[in-house]
Design a protein around this motif. Structure first.
Motif, PDB file in Angstrom:
ATOM      1  N   ASP A 134       1.853  28.043  12.937  1.00 42.83           N
ATOM      2  CA  ASP A 134       1.502  28.899  14.073  1.00 42.83           C
ATOM      3  C   ASP A 134       0.508  29.980  13.658  1.00 42.83           C
ATOM      4  OD1 ASP A 134       2.933  27.658  16.099  1.00 42.83           O
ATOM      5  OD2 ASP A 134       4.763  28.752  15.646  1.00 42.83           O
TER       6      ASP A 134
ATOM      7  N   THR B 147       0.121  34.482  21.311  1.00 44.25           N
ATOM      8  CA  THR B 147       1.337  33.674  21.453  1.00 44.25           C
ATOM      9  C   THR B 147       1.716  33.018  20.130  1.00 44.25           C
ATOM     10  OG1 THR B 147       0.846  33.248  23.790  1.00 44.25           O
ATOM     11  CG2 THR B 147       2.381  31.746  22.696  1.00 44.25           C
ATOM     12  N   LYS B 148       0.740  32.524  19.408  1.00 46.48           N
ATOM     13  CA  LYS B 148       1.021  31.862  18.129  1.00 46.48           C
ATOM     14  C   LYS B 148       1.495  32.874  17.071  1.00 46.48           C
ATOM     15  CE  LYS B 148       0.296  27.751  19.454  1.00 46.48           C
ATOM     16  NZ  LYS B 148       1.447  26.814  19.534  1.00 46.48           N
TER      17      LYS B 148
ATOM     18  N   HIS C 280       5.077  33.832  17.869  1.00 42.25           N
ATOM     19  CA  HIS C 280       6.057  32.824  17.466  1.00 42.25           C
ATOM     20  C   HIS C 280       6.242  32.820  15.953  1.00 42.25           C
ATOM     21  CE1 HIS C 280       7.521  28.426  17.276  1.00 42.25           C
ATOM     22  NE2 HIS C 280       8.510  29.180  17.720  1.00 42.25           N
TER      23      HIS C 280
END
Length: 332
Positions: A55, A73-74, A77
């Protein structure tokens, strides 16, 4: 990799974490021999493993292509999997490039709480500069609500329950405030917030009344009744409790109109009623002469013989149960 902001242009560059390692080595050489410096942290690319590393690498690529939302978002995560606070810094840089300055401040605050020495003094100098820039671009909402325990959302993001602990930091521009509590009407309003401004918002919640509006239009001489209660004549408009109701409209010489209506909360129900005349058949006369009945229809006379003494019915065996009252008060 950690995304870092130069002091002159905080939103412009990405700096590899290998530089952090180099700075740590230089600081160690400059430090007095009696006070050895803490070893520099290994770069994220070497520390992260598995899905967190995948990620992180994808987030780095997305950031380089200008897709800051998906890069965030990556990184988010990867942080959830690894809890490496340097990813919070990458996330803050993404939000800065997205012009979500209130989110930048939130992430910097988290970084201050959770850092355990991974960020260097040089890192914090850059972070402080970014934080000062972000604070100049946000506003504050001072929200006061008449009821405690109401849910407050700003642009569909939860802001807490009333009373709020303090002023809410928001991005400048048009902000949508929603306040909701069971038993009260939902309150929604839009406020324009300028950079550096503080907007005071006072909200009075109204109790929710389960009722709607009813409008009935009928002939001028018609009487309008709802649930057996006379409301008016010709036309009636008013507030009615929500639920099912029996409507009856009557007028002399007209067939009554009866219907069940359903009233919804805060809705208007309109009903236009037209009555029809009562159907009339041919005039009929009936009279009794002796043991016969004569029925006159106006054009002919029909004579029938009525036997006044019908044959006795056969006896019925059995017993009668106890008598019981009928709906009209008699007994069987």
């Amino acid at each position: 990799m950690r995304l870092r902001m130069p002091a002159m242009r905080p939103a412009a560059a990405i700096v590899l974490l290998t530089l952090t390692t180099a700075r740590g080595a230089a600081a160690q050489q400059a430090a007095p021999a009696a006070t050895p410096a803490a070893p520099a942290a290994a770069p994220l690319a070497e520390v992260l493993t598995g899905a967190a590393k995948a990620d992180y690498e994808l987030g780095k690529s997305l950031f380089g292509n200008g897709d800051f939302a998906n890069a965030f978002t990556k990184f988010e995560h990867a942080y959830a999997l690894s809890k490496d606070v340097r990813l919070l810094w990458n996330m803050a840089v993404c939000k800065n490039r997205m012009h979500r300055y209130s989110h930048v401040l939130t992430l910097v605050e988290r970084l201050r709480r959770e850092d355990r020495g991974l960020m260097t003094p040089q890192d914090w100098a850059t972070i402080d500069a970014l934080e000062r820039g972000a604070r100049s671009l946000v506003g504050h909402l001072d929200i006061a609500v008449s009821e405690a325990g109401a849910e407050v959302t700003i642009d569909d993001a939860p802001a807490g329950k009333t009373p709020l602990s303090g002023k809410v930091i928001v991005d400048s521009g048009t902000r949508r405030i929603r306040v909701d509590k069971p038993g009260f009407k939902e309150h929604v309003r839009v406020e324009r917030v300028a950079p550096g401004a503080e907007v005071v918002v006072q909200i009075q919640l109204e109790p929710r009344v389960h009722a709607g509006k009813l409008s009935v239009i009928a002939p001028p001489d018609a009487r309008i009744a709802l649930d057996g209660k006379l409301l008016g004549q010709g036309q009636w408009d008013g507030t009615v409790p929500s639920g099912r109701h029996a409507l009856r409209v009557t007028a002399p010489g007209m067939t009554p109109y009866e219907s069940e209506i359903v009233i919804q909360d805060d809705e208007l129900s309109r009903l236009s009623v037209g009555l029809t005349p009562v159907a009339r058949g041919p005039r009929t006369g009936v009279w009794l002469t002796g043991g016969a009945i004569f029925v006159a229809t106006g054009v002919a006379v029909v004579v029938g013989v009525l036997l006044l003494q019908p044959p006795p019915a056969p006896p019925i065996e059995g017993t009668l149960g106890p008598t019981r009252p009928t709906a009209f008060g008699g007994r069987w």
